[in-house]
Write an enzyme that holds these catalytic residues in place. Structure first.
Site, PDB file in Angstrom:
ATOM      1  N   HIS A 176      40.617  25.236  46.759  1.00  0.00           N
ATOM      2  CA  HIS A 176      40.941  25.256  48.189  1.00  0.00           C
ATOM      3  C   HIS A 176      40.742  26.600  48.883  1.00  0.00           C
ATOM      4  O   HIS A 176      40.857  26.699  50.090  1.00  0.00           O
ATOM      5  CB  HIS A 176      42.388  24.819  48.403  1.00  0.00           C
ATOM      6  CG  HIS A 176      43.383  25.879  48.036  1.00  0.00           C
ATOM      7  ND1 HIS A 176      43.678  26.209  46.747  1.00  0.00           N
ATOM      8  CD2 HIS A 176      44.121  26.704  48.806  1.00  0.00           C
ATOM      9  CE1 HIS A 176      44.571  27.180  46.729  1.00  0.00           C
ATOM     10  NE2 HIS A 176      44.864  27.509  47.958  1.00  0.00           N
TER      11      HIS A 176
HETATM   12  C1  UD1 Z   1      47.682  28.041  52.755  1.00  0.00           C
HETATM   13  C2  UD1 Z   1      47.948  29.493  52.313  1.00  0.00           C
HETATM   14  C3  UD1 Z   1      47.363  29.720  50.926  1.00  0.00           C
HETATM   15  C4  UD1 Z   1      47.864  28.689  49.938  1.00  0.00           C
HETATM   16  C5  UD1 Z   1      47.560  27.299  50.485  1.00  0.00           C
HETATM   17  C6  UD1 Z   1      48.085  26.241  49.548  1.00  0.00           C
HETATM   18  C7  UD1 Z   1      47.965  31.174  54.113  1.00  0.00           C
HETATM   19  C8  UD1 Z   1      47.211  32.291  54.718  1.00  0.00           C
HETATM   20  N1  UD1 Z   1      47.291  30.433  53.206  1.00  0.00           N
HETATM   21  O1  UD1 Z   1      46.264  27.889  52.842  1.00  0.00           O
HETATM   22  O2  UD1 Z   1      47.775  30.999  50.478  1.00  0.00           O
HETATM   23  O3  UD1 Z   1      47.225  28.875  48.705  1.00  0.00           O
HETATM   24  O4  UD1 Z   1      48.202  27.168  51.769  1.00  0.00           O
HETATM   25  O5  UD1 Z   1      47.862  24.970  50.006  1.00  0.00           O
HETATM   26  O6  UD1 Z   1      49.112  30.982  54.448  1.00  0.00           O
HETATM   27  N2  UD1 Z   1      45.627  21.240  56.787  1.00  0.00           N
HETATM   28  C9  UD1 Z   1      45.860  19.896  56.769  1.00  0.00           C
HETATM   29  N3  UD1 Z   1      47.148  19.470  56.601  1.00  0.00           N
HETATM   30  C10 UD1 Z   1      48.198  20.327  56.473  1.00  0.00           C
HETATM   31  C11 UD1 Z   1      47.947  21.697  56.515  1.00  0.00           C
HETATM   32  C12 UD1 Z   1      46.652  22.148  56.672  1.00  0.00           C
HETATM   33  O7  UD1 Z   1      44.949  19.086  56.884  1.00  0.00           O
HETATM   34  O8  UD1 Z   1      49.346  19.857  56.301  1.00  0.00           O
HETATM   35  C13 UD1 Z   1      44.239  21.708  56.960  1.00  0.00           C
HETATM   36  C14 UD1 Z   1      43.950  22.070  58.408  1.00  0.00           C
HETATM   37  O9  UD1 Z   1      42.642  21.763  58.674  1.00  0.00           O
HETATM   38  C15 UD1 Z   1      44.127  23.575  58.416  1.00  0.00           C
HETATM   39  C16 UD1 Z   1      43.621  23.944  57.033  1.00  0.00           C
HETATM   40  O10 UD1 Z   1      44.030  22.878  56.180  1.00  0.00           O
HETATM   41  O11 UD1 Z   1      43.454  24.210  59.459  1.00  0.00           O
HETATM   42  C17 UD1 Z   1      44.171  25.235  56.516  1.00  0.00           C
HETATM   43  O12 UD1 Z   1      45.610  25.234  56.530  1.00  0.00           O
HETATM   44  P1  UD1 Z   1      46.414  26.629  56.497  1.00  0.00           P
HETATM   45  O13 UD1 Z   1      47.860  26.379  56.439  1.00  0.00           O
HETATM   46  O14 UD1 Z   1      45.921  27.508  57.623  1.00  0.00           O
HETATM   47  O15 UD1 Z   1      45.879  27.318  55.157  1.00  0.00           O
HETATM   48  P2  UD1 Z   1      45.655  26.703  53.693  1.00  0.00           P
HETATM   49  O16 UD1 Z   1      44.198  26.693  53.418  1.00  0.00           O
HETATM   50  O17 UD1 Z   1      46.423  25.442  53.516  1.00  0.00           O
END
Ligand code: UD1
Length: 362
Positions: free
Chosen positions: A205
């Site tokens: 991821h």
């Molecule tokens: C976040 C953490 C990362 C951790 C990961 C575990 C930060 C900077 N990053 O990354 O350290 O390893 O979580 O999962 O805090 N999305 C969904 N559903 C959700 C949440 C997110 O579809 O419930 C998608 C969205 O498109 C979003 C993308 O994932 O824009 C990224 O989500 P985000 O919380 O920004 O970062 P992660 O990649 O999940």
């Protein structure tokens, strides 16, 4: 003592679970409020874990959702400040290194509220990772820094953190593994067509692996080659799924699926059950590097560095970046029974949360 603990993203939940359990037993001494920032909101990344890990329902959900780093961090700060002003805690507990961790610590420290950081001092020395910025800044403004491994103590000392703020307590994530291993003792594997010790588990991821089409294409081809030799279970984060679709890589994924189970994010207990009987794990997750070390399962980490070096020095982990040749090298080593054996790092014994709560109460 009034304590607010913060969760935001999936990897926070297995860290908060044992702390919430131990604080729950200190009723009378500690009033504990749980705040969910809403950074992760999908059922599979949040609600499932609350249920499985028996974490109490959050007292407050800030509902901030996704966005750019600035948007997400800013929204969390604005909403969390209101919570602090309303509840006036004596201490906040933050865990790990996600955007929710730095956002809430910054708000609390500016309002003069003490901050405890669980999993402090870890450093990848790679400032292109958002998590590294979150770690450095959170540690700089925390009052109690709870560490999981000896090198984290050294990192903090080198950054000038006074000795009396640093507490080497062990690993709350391993508290959760130990607690949950009992629960899955007699549970069958979650997929019918899997055999014990006859598959690899893969998770992916990190932006460095999944946000660039070229890199993701090479990684998927490497998984395709590996799937010809070993059955795979590939659990994909929404970020990865979104990019597979955006880059038009669905065909590449279905090529692999002739000898792979490809799914979305798995629940905690399902994942632990799979890992326990896996022959090996390939991942870019921080948590899985530690969980595999505890379980003694070989782990190939698709990152150039790790903030958790004891998994390499003591445990079962190796780093290969996103270079398929290095991945194949270690995969072949593993298939020919030449992969290193590991041990369990000191204090990864299931009692970290108890140590933390004792120190907080002092
Ligand atoms: C976040 C953490 C990362 C951790 C990961 C575990 C930060 C900077 N990053 O990354 O350290 O390893 O979580 O999962 O805090 N999305 C969904 N559903 C959700 C949440 C997110 O579809 O419930 C998608 C969205 O498109 C979003 C993308 O994932 O824009 C990224 O989500 P985000 O919380 O920004 O970062 P992660 O990649 O999940």
């Amino acid at each position: 003592m009034k304590v607010i603990s913060v969760v935001g993203a999936r990897p926070n939940l297995m860290k908060i679970a044992p702390l919430a359990r131990v604080m729950g037993k200190k009723h009378g001494q500690i009033t504990h409020l749980l705040v969910h920032t809403g950074q992760h909101y999908d059922h599979d990344l949040s609600a499932t874990f609350f249920k499985e890990l028996e974490i109490p329902e959050p007292d407050v959900n800030l509902g901030v959702g996704s966005g750019s780093h600035a948007e997400q961090t800013g929204k969390i700060m604005i909403e969390f400040e209101k919570v602090i002003l309303q509840y006036k805690p004596d201490l906040i507990i933050v865990v790990g290194d996600v955007n929710s961790t730095i956002a809430c610590s910054l708000v609390a420290s500016k309002l003069g509220i003490k901050v405890a950081h669980v999993e402090a001092g870890l450093r990848s020395f790679d400032r292109t990772m958002p998590e590294e910025i979150n770690r450095i800044l959170t540690d700089a403004i925390s009052d109690l820094l709870f560490t999981t491994e000896e090198i984290a103590n050294k990192n903090l000392r080198r950054e000038g953190i006074p000795e009396e703020k640093i507490f080497f307590v062990g690993n709350v994530m391993i508290d959760t593994v130990i607690h949950c291993l009992e629960k899955i003792e007699n549970v069958a594997l979650p997929f019918d067509d899997l055999k014990e010790n006859d598959y690899a588990v893969i998770t992916l991821h990190r932006p460095s692996n999944v946000d660039n089409p070229e890199v993701l294409r090479n990684i998927l081809s490497a998984f395709h080659s590996i799937s010809k030799k070993l059955k795979l279970v590939i659990a994909l984060h929404p970020r990865t799924m979104k990019n597979v679709k955006a880059f038009g890589f669905e065909d590449r994924l279905s090529q692999i699926s002739h000898n792979a189970i490809i799914t979305g994010p798995l629940g905690y207990l399902e994942m632990l059950r799979l890992n326990r009987s896996a022959r090996m794990v390939i991942t870019d997750s921080g948590g899985l590097q530690e969980e595999t070390t505890y379980l003694g399962i070989p782990c190939i980490t698709m990152r150039e560095n790790t903030e958790r070096p004891s998994t390499i020095q003591i445990g079962t982990n190796v780093l290969v970046g996103n270079d398929p040749d290095r991945l194949f090298y270690y995969f072949e080593k593993f298939m020919s029974n030449n992969f290193k054996k590991g041990q369990i790092p000191p204090l990864w014994d299931g009692k970290a949360a108890e140590r933390i709560v004792e120190i907080i109460l002092q």
